[in-house]
Write a protein that holds these residues in place. Structure first.
Motif, mmCIF file in Angstrom:
data_model
loop_
_atom_site.group_PDB
_atom_site.id
_atom_site.type_symbol
_atom_site.label_atom_id
_atom_site.label_comp_id
_atom_site.label_asym_id
_atom_site.label_seq_id
_atom_site.Cartn_x
_atom_site.Cartn_y
_atom_site.Cartn_z
ATOM 1 N N ALA A 62 25.316 -18.234 8.044
ATOM 2 C CA ALA A 62 26.126 -19.431 8.320
ATOM 3 C C ALA A 62 25.258 -20.690 8.370
ATOM 4 O O ALA A 62 25.598 -21.713 7.765
ATOM 5 C CB ALA A 62 26.891 -19.258 9.630
ATOM 6 N N THR A 63 24.148 -20.610 9.070
ATOM 7 C CA THR A 63 23.292 -21.789 9.169
ATOM 8 C C THR A 63 22.594 -22.079 7.842
ATOM 9 O O THR A 63 22.360 -23.245 7.508
ATOM 10 C CB THR A 63 22.264 -21.652 10.310
ATOM 11 N N SER A 64 22.288 -21.054 7.070
ATOM 12 C CA SER A 64 21.698 -21.260 5.747
ATOM 13 C C SER A 64 22.679 -21.950 4.807
ATOM 14 O O SER A 64 22.293 -22.855 4.051
ATOM 15 C CB SER A 64 21.252 -19.929 5.144
ATOM 16 N N ARG A 76 18.337 -34.219 -6.644
ATOM 17 C CA ARG A 76 17.872 -35.295 -7.521
ATOM 18 C C ARG A 76 18.361 -35.140 -8.953
ATOM 19 O O ARG A 76 18.179 -36.038 -9.764
ATOM 20 C CB ARG A 76 16.357 -35.349 -7.493
ATOM 21 N N SER A 77 18.973 -33.998 -9.259
ATOM 22 C CA SER A 77 19.468 -33.766 -10.611
ATOM 23 C C SER A 77 20.608 -32.752 -10.552
ATOM 24 O O SER A 77 20.809 -32.085 -9.539
ATOM 25 C CB SER A 77 18.348 -33.215 -11.497
ATOM 26 N N LYS A 78 21.331 -32.632 -11.661
ATOM 27 C CA LYS A 78 22.401 -31.631 -11.724
ATOM 28 C C LYS A 78 21.832 -30.222 -11.627
ATOM 29 O O LYS A 78 22.446 -29.356 -11.007
ATOM 30 C CB LYS A 78 23.205 -31.780 -13.018
ATOM 31 N N LYS A 79 20.668 -30.000 -12.204
ATOM 32 C CA LYS A 79 20.048 -28.670 -12.127
ATOM 33 C C LYS A 79 19.682 -28.322 -10.691
ATOM 34 O O LYS A 79 19.886 -27.205 -10.237
ATOM 35 C CB LYS A 79 18.817 -28.586 -13.033
ATOM 36 N N GLU A 80 19.137 -29.288 -9.993
ATOM 37 C CA GLU A 80 18.777 -29.058 -8.584
ATOM 38 C C GLU A 80 20.039 -28.832 -7.749
ATOM 39 O O GLU A 80 20.082 -27.939 -6.904
ATOM 40 C CB GLU A 80 17.969 -30.235 -8.038
ATOM 41 N N PHE A 81 21.076 -29.636 -8.003
ATOM 42 C CA PHE A 81 22.344 -29.443 -7.302
ATOM 43 C C PHE A 81 22.888 -28.044 -7.572
ATOM 44 O O PHE A 81 23.300 -27.341 -6.658
ATOM 45 C CB PHE A 81 23.376 -30.493 -7.717
ATOM 46 N N PHE A 82 22.888 -27.641 -8.842
ATOM 47 C CA PHE A 82 23.413 -26.334 -9.214
ATOM 48 C C PHE A 82 22.648 -25.216 -8.510
ATOM 49 O O PHE A 82 23.246 -24.267 -7.994
ATOM 50 C CB PHE A 82 23.365 -26.146 -10.737
ATOM 51 N N ALA A 83 21.327 -25.318 -8.468
ATOM 52 C CA ALA A 83 20.520 -24.296 -7.801
ATOM 53 C C ALA A 83 20.889 -24.189 -6.323
ATOM 54 O O ALA A 83 21.061 -23.087 -5.784
ATOM 55 C CB ALA A 83 19.031 -24.611 -7.954
ATOM 56 N N LYS A 84 21.040 -25.328 -5.665
ATOM 57 C CA LYS A 84 21.374 -25.321 -4.236
ATOM 58 C C LYS A 84 22.812 -24.856 -3.991
ATOM 59 O O LYS A 84 23.078 -24.102 -3.062
ATOM 60 C CB LYS A 84 21.168 -26.708 -3.615
ATOM 61 N N ILE A 85 23.743 -25.300 -4.835
ATOM 62 C CA ILE A 85 25.139 -24.925 -4.614
ATOM 63 C C ILE A 85 25.324 -23.429 -4.858
ATOM 64 O O ILE A 85 26.172 -22.796 -4.225
ATOM 65 C CB ILE A 85 26.116 -25.801 -5.437
ATOM 66 N N CYS A 86 24.505 -22.842 -5.741
ATOM 67 C CA CYS A 86 24.544 -21.387 -5.937
ATOM 68 C C CYS A 86 24.150 -20.664 -4.645
ATOM 69 O O CYS A 86 24.768 -19.657 -4.275
ATOM 70 C CB CYS A 86 23.620 -20.963 -7.077
ATOM 71 N N ILE A 87 23.145 -21.189 -3.970
ATOM 72 C CA ILE A 87 22.727 -20.604 -2.687
ATOM 73 C C ILE A 87 23.831 -20.774 -1.655
ATOM 74 O O ILE A 87 24.127 -19.851 -0.887
ATOM 75 C CB ILE A 87 21.407 -21.236 -2.196
ATOM 76 N N VAL A 88 24.460 -21.942 -1.634
ATOM 77 C CA VAL A 88 25.546 -22.197 -0.684
ATOM 78 C C VAL A 88 26.684 -21.202 -0.899
ATOM 79 O O VAL A 88 27.205 -20.625 0.057
ATOM 80 C CB VAL A 88 26.062 -23.646 -0.793
ATOM 81 N N VAL A 89 27.056 -20.977 -2.158
ATOM 82 C CA VAL A 89 28.127 -20.020 -2.463
ATOM 83 C C VAL A 89 27.730 -18.626 -1.980
ATOM 84 O O VAL A 89 28.513 -17.931 -1.322
ATOM 85 C CB VAL A 89 28.459 -20.016 -3.974
ATOM 86 N N GLU A 90 26.510 -18.221 -2.277
ATOM 87 C CA GLU A 90 26.036 -16.891 -1.878
ATOM 88 C C GLU A 90 26.029 -16.729 -0.355
ATOM 89 O O GLU A 90 26.504 -15.717 0.179
ATOM 90 C CB GLU A 90 24.634 -16.674 -2.443
ATOM 91 N N GLU A 91 25.498 -17.711 0.345
ATOM 92 C CA GLU A 91 25.403 -17.619 1.809
ATOM 93 C C GLU A 91 26.780 -17.714 2.474
ATOM 94 O O GLU A 91 27.029 -17.066 3.491
ATOM 95 C CB GLU A 91 24.467 -18.701 2.351
ATOM 96 N N THR A 92 27.666 -18.508 1.910
ATOM 97 C CA THR A 92 29.025 -18.616 2.450
ATOM 98 C C THR A 92 29.762 -17.302 2.268
ATOM 99 O O THR A 92 30.446 -16.819 3.183
ATOM 100 C CB THR A 92 29.782 -19.776 1.774
ATOM 101 N N ASP A 93 29.601 -16.692 1.107
ATOM 102 C CA ASP A 93 30.216 -15.386 0.857
ATOM 103 C C ASP A 93 29.622 -14.325 1.790
ATOM 104 O O ASP A 93 30.341 -13.478 2.317
ATOM 105 C CB ASP A 93 30.035 -14.974 -0.604
ATOM 106 N N GLU A 94 28.327 -14.382 2.021
ATOM 107 C CA GLU A 94 27.696 -13.443 2.948
ATOM 108 C C GLU A 94 28.228 -13.636 4.370
ATOM 109 O O GLU A 94 28.461 -12.660 5.093
ATOM 110 C CB GLU A 94 26.175 -13.602 2.930
ATOM 111 N N THR A 95 28.448 -14.870 4.756
ATOM 112 C CA THR A 95 29.021 -15.148 6.072
ATOM 113 C C THR A 95 30.389 -14.488 6.196
ATOM 114 O O THR A 95 30.700 -13.851 7.215
ATOM 115 C CB THR A 95 29.124 -16.663 6.309
#
Length: 138
Positions: A62-64, A76-95
């Motif tokens: 949850a905190t991640s 700073r870029s769409k690629k960086e956003f995409f990389a981070k949002i992928c982690i957000v999706v994964e961690e939210t699903d894990e929660t």
């Protein structure tokens, strides 16, 4: 505007960058509050071996998710956003997984509280999964 409008097509849900910025800030706050709700839920629970494992994993995911959404907002870029949002999706699903596991286990819990937490995390997952799907590198 209803949440479903944002989930269905975030691009058409706001007309200018000010509205988009407000949406991003509101979502950032929702992730923070959702994480705090998980933390506060476990502060009221007794200790047990099974609950200890679930508590640890759920607090981490949850905190991640919240921290990585915050980082995605600073991308700073769409690629960086995409990389981070992928982690957000994964961690939210894990929660959600840990909440479901807790709900379905024999560990004594407040099922109403777990259901409420689960609904919020499910909505957050729908939103960030759509944001991930809408990200392109063209």
């Amino acid at each position: 505007m209803e949440l479903t409008a944002w989930v269905e097509d975030p691009k058409s849900a706001y007309n200018n960058s000010e509205e988009k910025s407000e949406f991003v800030q509101n979502l950032r706050q929702r992730f923070k509050v959702a994480s705090l709700n998980v933390i506060n839920y476990f502060e009221k629970q007794p200790n047990s071996p099974a609950l200890g494992v679930i508590r640890y994993q759920l607090l981490k995911s949850a905190t991640s998710a919240a921290a990585n959404y915050r980082a995605a907002c600073r991308a700073r870029s769409k690629k960086e956003f995409f990389a981070k949002i992928c982690i957000v999706v994964e961690e939210t699903d894990e929660t959600l997984f840990w909440l479901e596991l807790l709900r379905d286990s024999d560990v004594p819990t407040d099922n109403a509280a777990i259901t409420t937490l689960g609904k919020e995390w499910q909505e957050l997952l729908l939103i960030v999964a759509k944001a991930k799907a809408n990200t392109n590198f063209e």
